[in-house]
Design an enzyme around this catalytic site. Structure first.
Site, PDB file in Angstrom:
ATOM      1  N   GLU A  41     -35.350 -62.818 -62.006  1.00  0.00           N
ATOM      2  CA  GLU A  41     -36.079 -63.909 -62.639  1.00  0.00           C
ATOM      3  C   GLU A  41     -35.032 -64.956 -63.032  1.00  0.00           C
ATOM      4  OE1 GLU A  41     -38.427 -62.938 -66.111  1.00  0.00           O
ATOM      5  OE2 GLU A  41     -39.062 -65.031 -66.296  1.00  0.00           O
ATOM      6  N   ARG A  93     -31.264 -47.754 -64.903  1.00  0.00           N
ATOM      7  CA  ARG A  93     -30.553 -48.994 -65.245  1.00  0.00           C
ATOM      8  C   ARG A  93     -29.092 -48.673 -65.477  1.00  0.00           C
ATOM      9  NH1 ARG A  93     -33.808 -52.878 -67.181  1.00  0.00           N
ATOM     10  NH2 ARG A  93     -32.268 -54.290 -68.020  1.00  0.00           N
ATOM     11  N   LYS A 100     -30.658 -60.291 -70.340  1.00  0.00           N
ATOM     12  CA  LYS A 100     -30.458 -61.744 -70.316  1.00  0.00           C
ATOM     13  C   LYS A 100     -30.844 -62.361 -71.644  1.00  0.00           C
ATOM     14  CE  LYS A 100     -32.236 -61.754 -66.025  1.00  0.00           C
ATOM     15  NZ  LYS A 100     -33.332 -62.246 -65.249  1.00  0.00           N
TER      16      LYS A 100
HETATM   17  P1  ATP Z   1     -32.861 -58.474 -68.155  1.00  0.00           P
HETATM   18  O1  ATP Z   1     -33.603 -57.636 -69.149  1.00  0.00           O
HETATM   19  O2  ATP Z   1     -31.389 -58.397 -68.275  1.00  0.00           O
HETATM   20  O3  ATP Z   1     -33.349 -59.881 -68.100  1.00  0.00           O
HETATM   21  P2  ATP Z   1     -34.448 -57.927 -65.974  1.00  0.00           P
HETATM   22  O4  ATP Z   1     -34.729 -56.608 -65.365  1.00  0.00           O
HETATM   23  O5  ATP Z   1     -35.516 -58.591 -66.736  1.00  0.00           O
HETATM   24  O6  ATP Z   1     -33.140 -57.788 -66.775  1.00  0.00           O
HETATM   25  P3  ATP Z   1     -34.570 -59.388 -63.571  1.00  0.00           P
HETATM   26  O7  ATP Z   1     -33.991 -60.710 -63.246  1.00  0.00           O
HETATM   27  O8  ATP Z   1     -36.024 -59.256 -63.662  1.00  0.00           O
HETATM   28  O9  ATP Z   1     -33.897 -58.944 -64.923  1.00  0.00           O
HETATM   29  O10 ATP Z   1     -33.958 -58.270 -62.627  1.00  0.00           O
HETATM   30  C1  ATP Z   1     -33.698 -58.390 -61.257  1.00  0.00           C
HETATM   31  C2  ATP Z   1     -33.426 -57.019 -60.703  1.00  0.00           C
HETATM   32  O11 ATP Z   1     -32.270 -56.472 -61.302  1.00  0.00           O
HETATM   33  C3  ATP Z   1     -34.575 -56.076 -61.003  1.00  0.00           C
HETATM   34  O12 ATP Z   1     -34.858 -55.327 -59.840  1.00  0.00           O
HETATM   35  C4  ATP Z   1     -34.034 -55.207 -62.102  1.00  0.00           C
HETATM   36  O13 ATP Z   1     -34.620 -53.941 -62.097  1.00  0.00           O
HETATM   37  C5  ATP Z   1     -32.547 -55.172 -61.805  1.00  0.00           C
HETATM   38  N1  ATP Z   1     -31.782 -54.922 -63.014  1.00  0.00           N
HETATM   39  C6  ATP Z   1     -31.804 -55.617 -64.157  1.00  0.00           C
HETATM   40  N2  ATP Z   1     -31.007 -55.057 -65.090  1.00  0.00           N
HETATM   41  C7  ATP Z   1     -30.450 -53.969 -64.512  1.00  0.00           C
HETATM   42  C8  ATP Z   1     -29.532 -52.963 -64.944  1.00  0.00           C
HETATM   43  N3  ATP Z   1     -29.035 -52.957 -66.177  1.00  0.00           N
HETATM   44  N4  ATP Z   1     -29.194 -51.996 -64.069  1.00  0.00           N
HETATM   45  C9  ATP Z   1     -29.684 -51.987 -62.822  1.00  0.00           C
HETATM   46  N5  ATP Z   1     -30.545 -52.902 -62.356  1.00  0.00           N
HETATM   47  C10 ATP Z   1     -30.936 -53.881 -63.166  1.00  0.00           C
HETATM   48 MG    MG Z   2     -37.220 -59.506 -66.165  1.00  0.00          MG
END
Ligand code: ATP
Ligand code: MG
Length: 562
Positions: free
Chosen positions: A35, A262, A272
């Site tokens: 995102e 994760r 983020k």
């Molecule tokens: P955040 O909470 O940091 O914003 P998010 O999962 O909301 O993380 P996205 O941009 O939606 O962030 O994630 C893009 C991809 O990265 C998704 O497939 C997510 O599952 C993966 N991802 C995000 N954080 C991690 C992590 N700590 N370890 C492994 N994969 C991750």
């Molecule tokens: Mg997200």
């Protein structure tokens, strides 16, 4: 380890099983779906390495899909940063795609579901909807609007789209099962009204699809075969499949959602939203502050793409959440930089050393090996003279037998130069040492082959020649937080655990070549650590970030565990 010898991780095993039961390899397709609401962090790097790694392994395309369904939080700046980071890691996506490009298709499918009696407009506020879902062990309460006629639903949904209602006034919900033990199946929301302009679709839309309604359908539109996400989406899988059932046509690839752990890293936070707070509230200087666990921060700190990919491999793909020690990340960069970083000499905490029997005004240019790990890296010339700087910590007036550095009456070698002996010290009125006086053995020059040069001495010190030394701004970083899991302490905000000493700026002295460096170049400062040139550097005013010290804390941690 060769690829054949490495055992398969559980995701690869799932893919192998699918291939064995007839799924054509040519139809494998993956995606990385960020995102654009912030910069990527090391957790995303894990997901990038997994998805693009599978693409490389199976020669399958990997899409970069921006999951852009929350216009208020998203920004084109983040899109650019995300693309830059993935490219820097060394991966190439097949197509650059946006969930917002599917808004029309998603809308059409939603109308189709309304016509089939599988979706309805609910006029209740969000809090009431949440309240009515109850808990997994008790039945939920059906919305009084659940059994509206198709015509009324269609009319209201179209008016939602046209912008006739205010935010929060109505939502579109899937009509599934208010008694399901899975809360996500209790008539989940598919659309909410948002009046914020979108960075790509402008003001065209007044309603936006939710993550659950968007994600699986986007996978389906793109014909992604394996949609990999983190474990918190496991309870969403049933809904992912239910939504797919509504649109799936035989003969097409039916995407499979599978979940992996994760990446959590000690001494930092990794979402983020929290990283954005560190930036907005001024705890760090920006998303690319070298203390941040963002990919751009790690890059600026001096990490190499290879070290991050290697780290990701070492962490592996797990089925259960765990906490990875940040020392493993540091180990990975140290391991790589040891092989590729040119060696240089710099003194962080200088004290003057005068060699009494060395001719005044003389400068010798000595050969110094650029990298003992890489014979092709060759040699450079470094100046040596009567007045030098050494580290204050490398001298003690009185020392015990375990102190192998410089002391009075004992010999040490100056790296790439001569063996010297401590003779006396000069102190100021307060008793601080301002100068160390020593003598050298002119026959002991490194590499000269003389018997004197082969004499064994216990210690070797780094140094720089005073007359030729260039001042360096050096930024010494420490962990950003003082506790292992700053966001897991009950009742406390993670910002309460910021390490007040996470950045210390000093002026060091470096050998002359360090005055002519380019941003992002990386070096080993001998006996000290790895340092990278910061983009803040100006001509004649180099700035270095300490990437990591030479001390391997990870080896110690492992030894303790074994
Ligand atoms: P955040 O909470 O940091 O914003 P998010 O999962 O909301 O993380 P996205 O941009 O939606 O962030 O994630 C893009 C991809 O990265 C998704 O497939 C997510 O599952 C993966 N991802 C995000 N954080 C991690 C992590 N700590 N370890 C492994 N994969 C991750
Ligand atoms: Mg997200």
């Amino acid at each position: 380890m060769s690829d054949e010898k490495k055992s398969l991780n559980f995701i690869e095993q799932i893919i192998e099983d699918d291939l064995a039961s007839g799924f054509p390899q040519s139809k494998l397709r993956f995606r990385f779906p960020p995102e654009p609401n912030g910069y990527l962090h090391i957790g995303h790097a894990k997901s990038i390495c997994l998805n693009f790694g599978l693409g490389e392994k199976y020669n399958a395309p990997v899409n970069l899909r921006f999951d852009d369904t929350n216009p208020e939080k998203e920004d084109p700046e983040y899109i650019d940063a995300i693309k830059r980071d993935i490219q820097w890691l060394g991966f190439t996506w097949d197509k650059e795609l946006y969930a917002s490009d599917y808004f029309e298709q998603l809308y059409d499918w939603a109308e189709q579901m309304i016509r089939q009696g599988k979706a309805y407009v609910d006029d209740q506020p969000q809090e009431v909807i949440v309240e009515q879902r109850k808990s997994p062990t008790e039945p939920g309460i059906e919305s009084p609007y659940r059994n509206r006629s198709v015509d009324e639903n269609l009319d209201l949904f179209r008016r939602m789209r046209a912008g006739e209602f205010d935010e929060g006034e109505r939502v579109l919900r899937a009509k599934i099962d208010m008694n399901s033990p899975n809360m996500h199946m209790r008539d989940p929301i598919m659309y909410r009204i948002k009046k914020a302009p979108h960075h790509r679709t402008g003001t065209a839309w007044k309603i936006y699809p939710t993550y659950d309604w968007t994600h699986g359908q986007s996978d389906y539109i793109e014909q992604v075969s394996h949609s990999l996400c983190t474990l918190e989406f496991l309870p969403h899988r049933e809904l992912y499949d239910w939504f797919l059932d509504q649109v799936y046509e035989p003969g097409k690839v039916r995407p499979k959602q599978r979940e992996f752990a994760r990446l959590n890293l000690s001494y930092t936070v990794m979402s983020k939203r929290k990283l954005a707070r560190l930036v907005e509230e001024g705890y760090v200087k920006g998303w690319d502050d070298p203390r941040m666990p963002t990919i751009s921060g790690l890059r600026r700190r001096g990490y190499t793409p290879q070290s991050i990919r290697d780290f990701s491999d070492r962490v592996g793909v797990a089925k259960r959440d765990n906490l990875i020690d940040i020392a493993l990340l540091e180990f990975a960069v140290r391991d790589h930089l040891n092989k590729v970083a040119p060696r240089r000499m710099a003194v962080l905490n200088p004290v003057k050393l005068v060699i009494e029997n060395y001719p005044e005004g003389q400068t010798e240019w000595l050969d110094a090996e650029n990298n003992p790990e890489d014979p092709e890296a060759g040699f450079r010339k470094i100046p040596f003279g009567r007045e030098l700087y050494i580290e204050r910590e490398d001298f003690r007036e009185q020392a015990n037998r375990k102190f192998f550095r410089l002391t009075l009456g004992k010999e040490v070698r100056l790296k790439n130069a001569y063996i010297i002996k401590g003779e006396s010290v000069v102190k100021d009125d307060e008793g601080n040492i301002v100068e160390i006086r020593a003598t050298y053995d002119p026959l002991s020059k490194s590499g000269s082959g003389t018997p004197e040069s082969k004499r064994k001495v216990k210690g070797t010190l780094h140094w720089v020649a005073a007359g030729h030394a260039v001042p360096l701004e050096v930024r010494l970083y420490d962990r950003l937080f003082t506790v292992e899991q700053p966001d897991a302490v009950e009742g406390r905000d993670f910002t309460e655990f910021i390490n007040p000493e996470s950045l210390r700026v000093i002026t060091a002295y470096g050998e002359p070549s360090l005055g002519e460096v380019k941003p992002c170049e990386r070096f080993q400062f001998q006996r000290l650590g790895y340092f990278a040139v910061d983009p803040d550097s100006r001509a004649g005013k180099p700035v270095f970030n300490r990437t990591v010290t030479l001390k391997d804390t990870w080896a110690k941690i492992k030894a303790r565990q074994n």
